[in-house]
Write an enzyme that holds these catalytic residues in place. Structure first.
Site, short mmCIF file in Angstrom:
data_model
loop_
_atom_site.label_atom_id
_atom_site.label_comp_id
_atom_site.label_asym_id
_atom_site.label_seq_id
_atom_site.Cartn_x
_atom_site.Cartn_y
_atom_site.Cartn_z
N GLY A 114 -5.56 1.37 -22.74
CA GLY A 114 -5.17 1.75 -23.65
C GLY A 114 -4.58 2.44 -23.96
O GLY A 114 -4.35 3.00 -23.01
N SER B 97 21.04 -7.86 -1.77
CA SER B 97 20.25 -9.07 -1.49
C SER B 97 21.51 -9.65 -0.55
O SER B 97 20.48 -10.57 0.24
CB SER B 97 20.14 -9.99 -2.56
OG SER B 97 19.39 -9.18 -3.55
N ARG C 209 -16.34 1.82 -21.61
CA ARG C 209 -15.32 2.29 -23.10
C ARG C 209 -16.47 1.71 -24.27
O ARG C 209 -16.30 0.24 -24.35
CB ARG C 209 -14.09 1.83 -23.19
CG ARG C 209 -13.26 2.01 -24.04
CD ARG C 209 -13.22 3.39 -24.55
NE ARG C 209 -12.12 4.04 -25.77
CZ ARG C 209 -12.02 4.97 -26.36
NH1 ARG C 209 -12.87 5.32 -25.99
NH2 ARG C 209 -11.13 5.33 -27.42
N GLU D 245 12.43 -6.38 0.09
CA GLU D 245 12.30 -6.92 1.11
C GLU D 245 12.33 -8.38 0.48
O GLU D 245 11.62 -8.85 0.80
CB GLU D 245 10.64 -6.78 1.26
CG GLU D 245 10.70 -5.91 1.97
CD GLU D 245 9.54 -5.49 3.49
OE1 GLU D 245 9.32 -6.53 3.25
OE2 GLU D 245 8.94 -4.70 3.84
#
Length: 378
Positions: free
Chosen positions: A338, A131, A267, A362
C-alpha cells in the site's frame, strides 16, 4: 527427468545466500542511494569465488556447473539487483565469451585476472546501435600490428569499474554480419577513457557509462573470435548473458514475494492481518507460481548451456518470462504494501525499479519475442 538439485548445487545456494544475506542485503539500500558499489564488496565477491564462478579451476576460477552459476546470480539478486548485475555481466556474459571464443593465449592471460581481481565489461551499444548492431559506427583500422579504434560507446555496464572490456567495432564497411570484430581492450589502454556516468531508474549502484575511444591502439592479438566474427561473438555471448539476467529477475521476484508474505502477516486492517484477505492471497499465489515457472525455464536454459548445445531459444524464453514475472511480482509487492510500498523506507520500491530494468537490457522483451519467433519459424 530429475528436478532435484544436486548436493553441490544446494550447497552453492546455501553458501551464496548466507554470504548475500550477511554482506550484501543490509547495505543494498545504501548502495542504491549512493549509486555505487564499494570496491570492498567486489573484492569479497572475488574472494568468495563468486566472480570466478564461470571460470575453470585451471585458470584460477571456482568452476561451478552452469546451473550452480545461475543459482549464484539469483541468490545475489535476491539481496541486491545491482550487485547481481555487475556479477552477471562479468561472469555470464564476459567470462563466457572468452571461454567460448578466446584463444588459449587469451584465456591464460585474462581468465586468471577475471577470477581474481579484474572486473569485465561488455561494450556493444552505441547511440545509433541498440537492438540493431548494424548501426555501430565505432571503427577499427589496421595499422601495423595494431588496430586503431575510434568511436563512442554508451550504456556500458561495469564501465566505471572494469579492467577489461569486450568491445565491438567495425573492421569493414559491408554487411554487419561480417563487418564487426570483437576486441579485448584493457582499461588503461591509451586513447580509452570513461565518459558520462548514467543516472538510472533501477540497478542504480551498478555503473553504466560511456566509453570514448580516440586513436585507441589495441594489439591484433586481442581480437576475440577472429576478424569479422564480432556479430557471432555478440549473439552467442548475449545468449549466455540472458540466462544471467533471467536469474537476476528471479532473485528480484523472490525478494518481492518474501517481503509480501512477511508484510501481509504483520499488517493488520479491519481487525485482522491482510494475509487473510482473498485478494492478497491470490496475488501471493500467482507470484509464487510464476516465479517457480520462471526458475524452471531459466535452469533448463542453464542446463543446456552446460551441456554445450545450442540454447538461444531457451535463453530468450527464460529472459522474457523471468523479467516480466519480476515486474509483476514487484508491482504486486508494492500494491500489498500500500502506501508504505511507495516510500524508500521499504525495499519493494527498489524492487519495482530494479525489475523494470530486466525487461530492457540485454535485449528488450520485444527483441526476445522476435528471437523466439525466428527460432520457431526458421
Amino acid at each position: 527427468m530429475d528436478f532435484e538439485l544436486t548436493e553441490e548445487q544446494k550447497m552453492v545456494r546455501r553458501t551464496v545466500r548466507e554470504f548475500a544475506e550477511k554482506e550484501i542485503a543490509p547495505r543494498a539500500k545504501d548502495y542504491d542511494e549512493r549509486e555505487e558499489l564499494p570496491w570492498e564488496l567486489i573484492k569479497k565477491l572475488f574472494e568468495q569465488g563468486i566472480m570466478g564462478s564461470m571460470i575453470p579451476v585451471e585458470y584460477g576460477g571456482s568452476e561451478l556447473d552452469s546451473v550452480s552459476q545461475t543459482i549464484a546470480v539469483e541468490e545475489v539478486a535476491r539481496a541486491c539487483a545491482s550487485t547481481a548485475m555487475t556479477l552477471s555481466i562479468h561472469s555470464s556474459l564476459c567470462s563466457y565469451a572468452i571461454l567460448k571464443f578466446g584463444s588459449e593465449e587469451q584465456k591464460e592471460k585474462y581468465l586468471p585476472r577475471l577470477a581474481k581481481d579484474t572486473v569485465a565489461a561488455f561494450s556493444l551499444t552505441e547511440a545509433e546501435a541498440g537492438s540493431d548492431p548494424s548501426g555501430i559506427k565505432t571503427t577499427a583500422k589496421m595499422d601495423g600490428d595494431e588496430y586503431v579504434l575510434n568511436g563512442t560507446k554508451i550504456f556500458v555496464t561495469n564501465g566505471e569499474d572494469a579492467g577489461l572490456i569486450i568491445l565491438f567495432a567495425r573492421t569493414d564497411t559491408g554487411d554487419p554480419r561480417r563487418a564487426l570484430t570483437a576486441f579485448l581492450v584493457e582499461k588503461d589502454t591509451p586513447g580509452l577513457r570513461v565518459g558520462k556516468k548514467e543516472r538510472k531508474l533501477g540497478v542504480r549502484a551498478a555503473s553504466l557509462t560511456e566509453l570514448i575511444l580516440e586513436n585507441c591502439r589495441v594489439p591484433k592479438e586481442n581480437v576475440l573470435g577472429g576478424v569479422g566474427e564480432g556479430y557471432k561473438v555478440a549473439l552467442a555471448s548475449l545468449d549466455s548473458g540472458r540466462i544471467g539476467i533471467a536469474a537476476q529477475a528471479i532473485g528480484i521476484a523472490q525478494a518481492s514475494l518474501e517481503a509480501s508474505i512477511k508484510h501481509s502477516k504483520e499488517r493488520v486492517q479491519f481487525g485482522s492481518p491482510i494475509a487473510g484477505f482473498q485478494a492478497i492471497q491470490w496475488m501471493i499465489a500467482d507470484m509464487a507460481t510464476e516465479i517457480e515457472a520462471a526458475r524452471l525455464l531459466t535452469y533448463k536454459a542453464a542446463y543446456l548451456r552446460g551441456r554445450g548445445v545450442r540454447f538461444t531459444l531457451e535463453a530468450s524464453m527464460a529472459k522474457l518470462y523471468a523479467s516480466e514475472v519480476a515486474m509483476k511480482a514487484a508491482r504486486n509487492a508494492v500494491q500489498i504494501f500500500g502506501g508504505y510500498g511507495l516510500t524508500r523506507d521499504y525495499p519493494v520500491e527498489r524492487f519495482f525499479r530494479d525489475a523494470k530494468c530486466t525487461e530492457i537490457y540485454e535485449g528488450t522483451s520485444e527483441i526476445q519475442r522476435m528471437v523466439i519467433a525466428n527460432q520457431l519459424l526458421r
